[in-house]
Motif scaffolding. Structure first.
Motif, PDB file in Angstrom:
ATOM      1  N   THR A  68      46.818  16.081  37.135  1.00 47.93           N
ATOM      2  CA  THR A  68      46.290  15.880  38.486  1.00 47.93           C
ATOM      3  C   THR A  68      44.827  15.478  38.388  1.00 47.93           C
ATOM      4  O   THR A  68      44.132  15.845  37.460  1.00 47.93           O
ATOM      5  CB  THR A  68      46.406  17.172  39.317  1.00 47.93           C
ATOM      6  OG1 THR A  68      45.782  18.230  38.604  1.00 47.93           O
ATOM      7  CG2 THR A  68      47.849  17.533  39.564  1.00 47.93           C
TER       8      THR A  68
ATOM      9  N   LEU B  16      54.080  15.976  54.365  1.00 48.36           N
ATOM     10  CA  LEU B  16      54.644  15.331  53.181  1.00 48.36           C
ATOM     11  C   LEU B  16      54.960  13.848  53.401  1.00 48.36           C
ATOM     12  O   LEU B  16      54.515  13.003  52.631  1.00 48.36           O
ATOM     13  CB  LEU B  16      55.880  16.094  52.693  1.00 48.36           C
ATOM     14  CG  LEU B  16      56.369  15.705  51.296  1.00 48.36           C
ATOM     15  CD1 LEU B  16      55.253  15.848  50.278  1.00 48.36           C
ATOM     16  CD2 LEU B  16      57.542  16.577  50.885  1.00 48.36           C
ATOM     17  N   LEU B  20      53.130  10.900  51.428  1.00 47.20           N
ATOM     18  CA  LEU B  20      53.953  10.031  50.573  1.00 47.20           C
ATOM     19  C   LEU B  20      53.813   8.568  50.967  1.00 47.20           C
ATOM     20  O   LEU B  20      53.973   7.673  50.148  1.00 47.20           O
ATOM     21  CB  LEU B  20      55.422  10.455  50.636  1.00 47.20           C
ATOM     22  CG  LEU B  20      55.747  11.753  49.886  1.00 47.20           C
ATOM     23  CD1 LEU B  20      57.216  12.099  50.033  1.00 47.20           C
ATOM     24  CD2 LEU B  20      55.389  11.614  48.419  1.00 47.20           C
ATOM     25  N   VAL B  23      51.476   6.783  48.782  1.00 51.27           N
ATOM     26  CA  VAL B  23      51.782   6.618  47.358  1.00 51.27           C
ATOM     27  C   VAL B  23      51.844   5.137  46.999  1.00 51.27           C
ATOM     28  O   VAL B  23      51.387   4.705  45.942  1.00 51.27           O
ATOM     29  CB  VAL B  23      53.107   7.335  47.005  1.00 51.27           C
ATOM     30  CG1 VAL B  23      53.612   6.889  45.648  1.00 51.27           C
ATOM     31  CG2 VAL B  23      52.912   8.836  47.019  1.00 51.27           C
ATOM     32  N   LEU B 180      45.863   7.964  48.867  1.00 50.27           N
ATOM     33  CA  LEU B 180      46.415   9.314  48.992  1.00 50.27           C
ATOM     34  C   LEU B 180      45.338  10.375  49.208  1.00 50.27           C
ATOM     35  O   LEU B 180      45.448  11.234  50.096  1.00 50.27           O
ATOM     36  CB  LEU B 180      47.225   9.628  47.726  1.00 50.27           C
ATOM     37  CG  LEU B 180      47.916  10.976  47.652  1.00 50.27           C
ATOM     38  CD1 LEU B 180      48.809  11.180  48.850  1.00 50.27           C
ATOM     39  CD2 LEU B 180      48.757  11.041  46.386  1.00 50.27           C
ATOM     40  N   ALA B 201      48.771  17.615  47.812  1.00 51.24           N
ATOM     41  CA  ALA B 201      48.372  16.325  47.251  1.00 51.24           C
ATOM     42  C   ALA B 201      48.413  16.376  45.728  1.00 51.24           C
ATOM     43  O   ALA B 201      48.874  15.432  45.069  1.00 51.24           O
ATOM     44  CB  ALA B 201      46.966  15.949  47.740  1.00 51.24           C
ATOM     45  N   ILE B 204      51.818  15.942  44.462  1.00 49.11           N
ATOM     46  CA  ILE B 204      52.298  14.550  44.509  1.00 49.11           C
ATOM     47  C   ILE B 204      51.747  13.758  43.330  1.00 49.11           C
ATOM     48  O   ILE B 204      52.459  13.009  42.660  1.00 49.11           O
ATOM     49  CB  ILE B 204      51.906  13.876  45.829  1.00 49.11           C
ATOM     50  CG1 ILE B 204      52.581  14.598  47.001  1.00 49.11           C
ATOM     51  CG2 ILE B 204      52.303  12.400  45.813  1.00 49.11           C
ATOM     52  CD1 ILE B 204      52.213  14.036  48.353  1.00 49.11           C
ATOM     53  N   TYR B 205      50.453  13.927  43.039  1.00 46.20           N
ATOM     54  CA  TYR B 205      49.896  13.244  41.870  1.00 46.20           C
ATOM     55  C   TYR B 205      50.633  13.663  40.610  1.00 46.20           C
ATOM     56  O   TYR B 205      50.938  12.848  39.740  1.00 46.20           O
ATOM     57  CB  TYR B 205      48.407  13.551  41.713  1.00 46.20           C
ATOM     58  CG  TYR B 205      47.503  12.696  42.551  1.00 46.20           C
ATOM     59  CD1 TYR B 205      46.833  13.223  43.648  1.00 46.20           C
ATOM     60  CD2 TYR B 205      47.324  11.347  42.246  1.00 46.20           C
ATOM     61  CE1 TYR B 205      45.998  12.429  44.422  1.00 46.20           C
ATOM     62  CE2 TYR B 205      46.494  10.547  43.015  1.00 46.20           C
ATOM     63  CZ  TYR B 205      45.837  11.094  44.101  1.00 46.20           C
ATOM     64  OH  TYR B 205      45.019  10.315  44.861  1.00 46.20           O
ATOM     65  N   ALA B 207      53.657  14.740  40.366  1.00 49.25           N
ATOM     66  CA  ALA B 207      54.992  14.151  40.349  1.00 49.25           C
ATOM     67  C   ALA B 207      54.952  12.709  39.872  1.00 49.25           C
ATOM     68  O   ALA B 207      55.912  12.205  39.300  1.00 49.25           O
ATOM     69  CB  ALA B 207      55.618  14.237  41.734  1.00 49.25           C
ATOM     70  N   MET B 208      53.839  12.026  40.101  1.00 51.64           N
ATOM     71  CA  MET B 208      53.724  10.638  39.633  1.00 51.64           C
ATOM     72  C   MET B 208      53.378  10.584  38.147  1.00 51.64           C
ATOM     73  O   MET B 208      53.911   9.785  37.396  1.00 51.64           O
ATOM     74  CB  MET B 208      52.625   9.898  40.416  1.00 51.64           C
ATOM     75  CG  MET B 208      53.019   9.505  41.822  1.00 51.64           C
ATOM     76  SD  MET B 208      51.825   8.343  42.543  1.00 51.64           S
ATOM     77  CE  MET B 208      50.485   9.444  42.987  1.00 51.64           C
TER      78      MET B 208
END
Lengths: 221, 227, 255
Positions: A68, B16, B20, B23, B180, B201, B204-205, B207-208
C-alpha cells in the motif's frame, strides 16, 4: 529570463525559508530510519522463525506495508488515529508512519542478507554446540551486516526522499515550507527548483557513497 | 476503532463503488507513465552505453537527478514550473493527468535506465564477440543475441518497478489529480470517517498490487537460466 | 596461388604494453598451423587480430590476397567499423575458449541463427545445414537442448558446428580445450582432427602439444610477441633449435 531575476532578488530569502524545513527533514528521516532498522530486524527474525504463529503475522505485515502507498499509511495514522483516541503530532505521525513502512522494506533486506549467509555457517555454528540464537548473534548477523551495508544505505536515501511526502500531514519539512512559500509569493518555478536542489545536495553524495560501498564489497568477494 | 465494522456496514455500499470507480484512472495513469518510463529509460540506457561522451554525460546527469529527487518534488516541478517559465504558450492541454504522467515517467525513466543499463552490461562481452565473429553486424548482434537475453534479465526489476508505480500514483493527488487517493480524501473528510475510508482505500491499493507482486515473484523464479 | 592467410608485420599495443612486436605469417589453403607458447606471448592476441576482434596497431592482414579489416584513405589506412567488418568475418570461423554459446537458443538455434540472419538462408535450408553440422560433431541427439543442459565438451562441439555452418574459408581455434575438464578434451580434439583430415585451413592456438604435433603441418612457437621458431612438428617439437623453445617444451613436460 524572469526565472533568474527572481532568483537573484528573492533567492536568498527563499533559501533561508526552505532551510527552515531542513531540521525536520533530517529528524523525520533519521527517526524513521532508526525505528525501521530496529523494528525491521524484529520483523525479519519473526519472518525467519520456525513457528508459523510468528511467521504468518510477519509476512502479513510485510505484504501490507509494501503493498500500500506510504501516503495512505500516513493518512490512516495522522487522520485516523484521533478517532481511536491517539492524537499524534505531525512529527510523530511522520516518524511512526515512515518507520512502520520502512520496517517492512528493511525486513526483506535483512532476510536476504541473512539467508545469503545462513546455511553452511549455521550448520558449523550448531555443530560447535551453539544454540540457534547464539549462532545468529555471534556468527550470522555480524557477517550479514557487512553485506547489507549498501542496500541499507540505499534505503536511507529512499527514506530521505520520502520525507517530502509527509508535507501533506503538515510536518514542517522542506516541501511544506516550499508549498507555503509558493502560496505566498507565487514563484513556484524558482522555489520548487530550489527545493529540488536541496534534496539533490543530500541524495547525490549519498548515492555516490553507495556506489563506492558496492564496489568495495565486490572487491571483498 | 471498535466501531469500524458498524461504520462499514452502514456506508460501504456507497463508499466502495465510488472508490472503485477511480481504479480505472489510477490504472490509466500507471499504464501511460510506465510506457513513458520504458521509452525514456531505454533511450537513457543506450546513451549511457554509447561511445559518445556527450550522450553519456547527459544521460548520467538525468539518471542521477531523476533518482535523487523525491517523486513529489518532480511532480511539482513538472506541473508548476513550465507554465511559469513560458507564460506565453498555451497550457490548456497541460492538465493534472498530463503532469502526473510526465512526472512519473521522468522519475521512472531514471530508475529503469539503470535497470536496463546493468542488464545490457551484465551480458558477457563474449556473447557480442561470438555474434560478431559469425559475421553479424553490431545491429544484428544487438537484435538477435544481446537484447533477447537482456529482456530476460531485466523483466523482474521492471515488474517490481511497475508495482511501485501503481502505488506512487497516489502521490499525484498532491497536484490535484483526481484519482483514488483524492477521492478517498474527499469522502473521508466529508463524512468525518478518516480511519474507515483510508483503510478501505489501502485495501483497494493492496488488492491491486498484491496479485502483481505474486506474478513478479513467479517471473523472477522462472526467468533465471544458468550461464 | 596466393596464400589463404597473409599477416604482414603485425604490431599490437595495449596502452603501454607491446603485445605483438612484428609478426609475419603465411598460411596456405588447406594448411594446419598450431601456435604454442607461454601465456603472455601474444598468441591469443594474434588470433583475435585475424578476425579483427582486436584491431592491430600496425601491420596488415590479407585473406586470399585481399586486404581485410582496413580501407585505404588517401595515403593511409583506417580500421573498418564492426558493421563493415561483418561481411569479412563471414569467411572466418572463430572458436572461443569459453564457447560463448547463446544461452537463449537451443543447439540447433545456435547453429542456424547466423546462416539465417547473416547469410539469408531460409529456415528449412538453415536447419538442414544445422542438423548436418551437429551430426558431424556427434550431437544429432542434442539439437533441441539448451546450452545449460550440455557438458563443456558438448558445448564446444556445438560452437564448432556453429562455425562450420557458415562454411568459412579459415578456422581459428583460441585454446579451444583449455576451459574443459580433462575427460572432455578428447571429444573436442576428435572433431578438430576430423576437420583437419578433411582439408580445412586451421590456425590453432593450443596447449595440447601432442595434439599439435599430430595434426599440424607447421608448429609455431611464439614468445614475447614474436615468432621465435617455426617448422614441421618433427623439427620444432622434437628437435628445437633455439634455447627459448627448448625451455618452454621442457617446462611443459615437467608438469
Amino acid at each position: 529570463m524572469r526565472f533568474f531575476e527572481v532568483l537573484g532578488q528573492k533567492g536568498e530569502y527563499f533559501l533561508i525559508t526552505l532551510l527552515g524545513g531542513w531540521p525536520t527533514t533530517v529528524k523525520v528521516a533519521a527517526g524513521a530510519l532508526v525505528f525501521a532498522l530496529i523494528f525491521g530486524l524484529v520483523i525479519a527474525l519473526l519472518r525467519l522463525s520456525r513457528w508459523r504463529a510468528f511467521r504468518i503475522p510477519a509476512i502479513a505485515y510485510i505484504e501490507f506495508f509494501r503493498g500500500t502507498p506510504l501516503l495512505v499509511q500516513l493518512f490512516v495514522i495522522y487522520f485516523g488515529l484521533p478517532d481511536a483516541g491517539f492524537e499524534p503530532t505531525p512529527l510523530q505521525a511522520a516518524i511512526v508512519g515512515m518507520g512502520l513502512n520502512g520496517s517492512a522494506y528493511l525486513a526483506e533486506i535483512y532476510r536476504a542478507g541473512i539467508e545469503a549467509i545462513h546455511r553452511g555457517q549455521m550448520e558449523a555454528a550448531l555443530s560447535l554446540g551453539m544454540t540457534p540464537a547464539r549462532a545468529m548473534r555471534y556468527i550470522i548477523l555480524p557477517q550479514a551486516m557487512r553485506t547489507m551495508l549498501p542496500p541499507i544505505t540505499s534505503f536511507s536515501i529512499v527514506m530521505l526522499k520520502d520525507t517530502a511526502v509527509v508535507s501533506v500531514i503538515a510536518a514542517p519539512e522542506i516541501m511544506f515550507y516550499a508549498r507555503n512559500l509558493v502560496t505566498e509569493t507565487l514563484q513556484s518555478a524558482v522555489i520548487y527548483c530550489m527545493a529540488g536542489a536541496l534534496y539533490l545536495c543530500m541524495t547525490v553524495p549519498m548515492a555516490r557513497l553507495v556506489a563506492r560501498l558496492e564496489r568495495s564489497r565486490r572487491a571483498w568477494q | 476503532m471498535l466501531e469500524l465494522p458498524k461504520v462499514y456496514a452502514e456506508h460501504i455500499h456507497i463508499w466502495l463503488p465510488e472508490l472503485l470507480s477511480y481504479v480505472e484512472t489510477t490504472l490509466r495513469i500507471a499504464a501511460v507513465a510506465f510506457a513513458l518510463a520504458v521509452v525514456i529509460g531505454l533511450a537513457a540506457a543506450l546513451c549511457r552505453t554509447s561511445r559518445s561522451r556527450i550522450l553519456k554525460t547527459i544521460a548520467a546527469i538525468y539518471v542521477e537527478v531523476g533518482r535523487g529527487l523525491p517523486i513529489v518534488v518532480i511532480l511539482y516541478i513538472v506541473y508548476f514550473v513550465p507554465p511559469q517559465l513560458f507564460p506565453g504558450a498555451s497550457w490548456g492541454w497541460f492538465n493534472a493527468f498530463v503532469g502526473s504522467v510526465i512526472g512519473l515517467g521522468i522519475h521512472g525513466g531514471a530508475i529503469l535506465a539503470e535497470v536496463f543499463r546493468s542488464g545490457i552490461e551484465a551480458l558477457h562481452s563474449g556473447q557480442r564477440e561470438a555474434a560478431l565473429s559469425l559475421g553479424m553486424t553490431p545491429a544484428k548482434a544487438m537484435a538477435y543475441i544481446i537484447l533477447p537475453q537482456a529482456v530476460r534479465i531485466v523483466l523482474p526489476p521492471v515488474a517490481n518497478y511497475a508495482i511501485g508505480l501503481l502505488k506512487d500514483t497516489a502521490l499525484c493527488s498532491l497536484i490535484g489529480m483526481n484519482e483514488l487517493m483524492n477521492d478517498a480524501k474527499s469522502i473521508a473528510f466529508a463524512e468525518y470517517q478518516p480511519m474507515a475510508v483510508f483503510v478501505l482505500a489501502a485495501a483497494i491499493y493492496f488488492a491491486m498490487s498484491y496479485p502483481l507482486s505474486l506474478v513478479a515473484r513467479h517471473l523472477e523464479a522462472r526467468l533465471s537460466f544458468g550461464r | 596461388m596466393a596464400p589463404l592467410l597473409q599477416i604482414v608485420d603485425l604490431h599490437k599495443r595495449f596502452l603501454e604494453l607491446e603485445v605483438l612486436t612484428g609478426v609475419s605469417l603465411e598460411v596456405a589453403r588447406g594448411e594446419k598451423v598450431s601456435i604454442i607458447g607461454p601465456s603472455g606471448s601474444g598468441k591469443t592476441t594474434l588470433l583475435r587480430c585475424i578476425n579483427y576482434l582486436e584491431k592491430p596497431t600496425a601491420g596488415h592482414i590479407y585473406i586470399d590476397g585481399k586486404l581485410i579489416g582496413e580501407k585505404q584513405v588517401n595515403s593511409g589506412y583506417v580500421h573498418l567499423s564492426d558493421r563493415e567488418l561483418a561481411k569479412e568475418r563471414q569467411e572466418i570461423g572463430f572458436v572461443f575458449q569459453r564457447f560463448n554459446l547463446f544461452p537463449h537458443l537451443t543447439a540447433l538455434g545456435n547453429v542456424t541463427i547466423a546462416p539465417q540472419k547473416v547469410l539469408g538462408l531460409g529456415r528449412e535450408e538453415a536447419e538442414a545445414r544445422g542438423r548436418a553440422m551437429l551430426t558431424k560433431v556427434g550431437l544429432a541427439h542434442k539439437i533441441d537442448e539448451y546450452p545449460e543442459r550440455l557438458s563443456g565438451g558438448q558445448q564446444q562441439r556445438v560452437a564448432i558446428a556453429r562455425v562450420l555452418a557458415m562454411q568459412p574459408k579459415l578456422m581459428l581455434f583460441d585454446e579451444a580445450t583449455s576451459a574443459l575438464d580433462p575427460e572432455l578434451i578428447g571429444e573436442v580434439l576428435r572433431v578438430m582432427r576430423q576437420l583437419a583430415e578433411e582439408g580445412s585451413t586451421m590456425v590453432i592456438v593450443t596447449h595440447e602439444i601432442q595434439f599439435a604435433g599430430e595434426v599440424s603441418d607447421r608448429v609455431i612457437f611464439m614468445d614475447g610477441g614474436k615468432i621465435v621458431e617455426q617448422g614441421p612438428p618433427r623439427d620444432v617439437l622434437l628437435n628445437p633449435q633455439l634455447p627459448r623453445t627448448r625451455d618452454f617444451l621442457k617446462h611443459l613436460q615437467e608438469r
